[in-house]
Design an enzyme around this catalytic site. Structure first.
Site, PDB file in Angstrom:
ATOM      1  N   SER A 195      27.806  29.457   8.596  1.00  0.00           N
ATOM      2  CA  SER A 195      27.528  30.666   8.644  1.00  0.00           C
ATOM      3  C   SER A 195      27.770  31.910   8.917  1.00  0.00           C
ATOM      4  CB  SER A 195      26.203  30.611  10.097  1.00  0.00           C
ATOM      5  OG  SER A 195      25.800  29.435  10.284  1.00  0.00           O
TER       6      SER A 195
HETATM    7  N1  SAM Z   1      27.991  25.086  12.305  1.00  0.00           N
HETATM    8  C1  SAM Z   1      28.742  25.343  10.847  1.00  0.00           C
HETATM    9  C2  SAM Z   1      29.516  25.706  11.017  1.00  0.00           C
HETATM   10  O1  SAM Z   1      30.025  26.785  11.677  1.00  0.00           O
HETATM   11  O2  SAM Z   1      30.812  26.017  10.288  1.00  0.00           O
HETATM   12  C3  SAM Z   1      27.799  25.550  10.069  1.00  0.00           C
HETATM   13  C4  SAM Z   1      26.752  24.277   9.510  1.00  0.00           C
HETATM   14  S1  SAM Z   1      26.438  24.648   7.815  1.00  0.00           S
HETATM   15  C5  SAM Z   1      25.103  26.161   8.451  1.00  0.00           C
HETATM   16  C6  SAM Z   1      25.211  22.991   8.517  1.00  0.00           C
HETATM   17  C7  SAM Z   1      25.926  21.771   8.735  1.00  0.00           C
HETATM   18  O3  SAM Z   1      24.802  21.235   8.869  1.00  0.00           O
HETATM   19  C8  SAM Z   1      26.398  21.368   7.385  1.00  0.00           C
HETATM   20  O4  SAM Z   1      27.439  21.012   7.003  1.00  0.00           O
HETATM   21  C9  SAM Z   1      25.712  19.945   7.306  1.00  0.00           C
HETATM   22  O5  SAM Z   1      25.980  18.854   6.748  1.00  0.00           O
HETATM   23  C10 SAM Z   1      24.995  19.932   8.004  1.00  0.00           C
HETATM   24  N2  SAM Z   1      23.960  18.736   8.397  1.00  0.00           N
HETATM   25  C11 SAM Z   1      22.674  18.565   8.043  1.00  0.00           C
HETATM   26  N3  SAM Z   1      21.929  17.361   8.009  1.00  0.00           N
HETATM   27  C12 SAM Z   1      22.510  16.971   9.291  1.00  0.00           C
HETATM   28  C13 SAM Z   1      22.138  16.047   9.735  1.00  0.00           C
HETATM   29  N4  SAM Z   1      21.171  15.151   9.831  1.00  0.00           N
HETATM   30  N5  SAM Z   1      22.970  15.193  10.907  1.00  0.00           N
HETATM   31  C14 SAM Z   1      24.286  16.547  10.823  1.00  0.00           C
HETATM   32  N6  SAM Z   1      24.269  17.081  10.135  1.00  0.00           N
HETATM   33  C15 SAM Z   1      23.895  17.837   9.473  1.00  0.00           C
END
Ligand code: SAM
Length: 249
Positions: free
Chosen positions: A92
Site C-alpha cells: 500500500s
Molecule cells: N499489508 C501488505 C503490505 O504491507 O505489503 C499489503 C497488502 S495487499 C494490499 C493485500 C494482501 O491481502 C495481498 O497480499 C493478498 O494476497 C492478501 N489477501 C487477500 N485475501 C486474503 C485473505 N482472504 N486472507 C489473507 N490474505 C488475503
C-alpha cells in the site's frame, strides 16, 4: 466506471514500471540515499497530510520500506503510490499505511491481527508499536517470503500464517487491534468476535475495483461502533468469503 478504474490502475502500474526502469531499477541502487528518501516521505506525504501520532511517525521513519519491495522497485519504494509486489498484489501507499496504523491507536501492551501480509511492511510498522503482531496471508509464496524477510530483519514479535484471514486467528484472540488490508464485502463475523472489548478494527469495505470505504469499528460494551474514514482503493479479499462469491461474478 469500473472499466475506467481498471484502466487507471493499469496506467499507474505501467508508469511505475517505466519510472523504475528510467531511474535505474537494480542498477545503482546503492547510490540511493534511502534514509533521506524515507525522511522526505514522512515529511511530505505523511505529516503534511495530517498524521500526528508521534509513535506512528517514528515507526514510519524506522522501517526500511525499500527492503519490502522487489529489487526492481527499490528506487520507487518511498514514492507516493502503491507498488506491485508480485502475484498481482501490491504494497500500500505509505500514507495509507500510516493512516490505518494511527487509527488503531496502539501501545506496547497490544496484540494485533493483520489480514493480508503481502510484503510484510505493514506488519513491520505494527511491530514497532505493539507487543505482538499476528498476520495472515492467503497467497503462499507471498506469505513465505514475508516470513523470511521479517525474520531476517529481526522482527521477533511478528508471526506469519498462510491461510484465509477471514477466519482470523482464534488461538491468539482477543486482539486489541485488527487491520484488514484487502477490501471486504462487509466486516467478517469471526474478526468482529475476535476483537477485544475497547479494541479497534480498520478495514476497507466495498467491492473489487469499485467504491470502497475505509471504515473504523470500535467495540464498546460489547457493541460495535462504526465510523467511515475516507474512500480508498484496495485489492479484494480472496477466498470463499471474498467479494467474488458475494457478487456472484
Ligand atoms: N499489508 C501488505 C503490505 O504491507 O505489503 C499489503 C497488502 S495487499 C494490499 C493485500 C494482501 O491481502 C495481498 O497480499 C493478498 O494476497 C492478501 N489477501 C487477500 N485475501 C486474503 C485473505 N482472504 N486472507 C489473507 N490474505 C488475503
Amino acid at each position: 466506471m469500473r472499466q475506467g478504474i481498471i484502466l487507471l490502475e493499469l496506467g499507474i502500474l505501467l508508469m511505475v514500471g517505466l519510472f523504475s526502469g528510467c531511474v535505474g531499477g537494480n542498477k545503482g541502487k546503492d547510490a540511493w540515499d534511502f534514509a533521506k528518501l524515507r525522511e522526505k516521505m514522512v515529511e511530505q506525504q505523511i505529516e503534511r497530510r495530517g498524521i500526528k501520532d508521534k509513535s506512528v511517525l517514528k515507526a514510519m521513519r524506522t522501517v526500511e520500506r525499500h527492503r519490502f519491495v522487489p529489487e526492481a522497485q527499490q528506487s520507487s519504494a518511498y514514492n507516493d503510490y502503491p507498488l506491485p509486489i508480485g502475484e498481482g498484489q501490491t504494497i500500500s501507499q505509505p500514507y495509507i499505511v500510516a493512516l490505518m496504523t494511527q487509527l488503531l491507536a496502539l501501545d506496547k501492551k497490544d496484540t494485533v491481527l493483520e489480514v493480508g501480509t503481502g510484503s510484510g511492511y505493514q506488519a513491520a510498522v505494527l511491530a514497532e508499536l505493539a507487543k505482538e503482531v499476528y498476520t495472515i496471508e492467503i497467497i503462499e509464496p507471498l506469505g513465505k517470503s514475508a516470513q523470511i524477510r521479517l525474520k531476517d530483519l529481526n522482527y521477533d514479535n511478528v508471526e506469519v500464517r498462510i491461510g484465509d484471514g477471514y477466519a482470523g486467528w482464534p488461538e491468539h484472540a482477543p486482539f486489541d487491534g485488527i487491520i484488514v488490508t484487502c477490501a471486504c464485502p462487509s466486516a467478517p463475523k469471526p474478526l468482529v468476535e475476535q476483537l477485544a472489548e475497547g479494541g479497534r478494527m480498520v478495514i476497507p469495505i466495498g467491492g473489487s475495483l469499485s467504491y470502497q470505504m475505509m471504515t473504523l469499528f470500535e467495540k464498546r460494551d460489547g457493541l460495535l461502533h462504526k465510523k467511515e474514514i475516507s474512500g480508498c482503493v484496495f485489492v479484494p479479499l480472496l477466498g470463499p468469503h471474498g467479494w467474488q462469491t458475494e457478487r456472484g461474478d
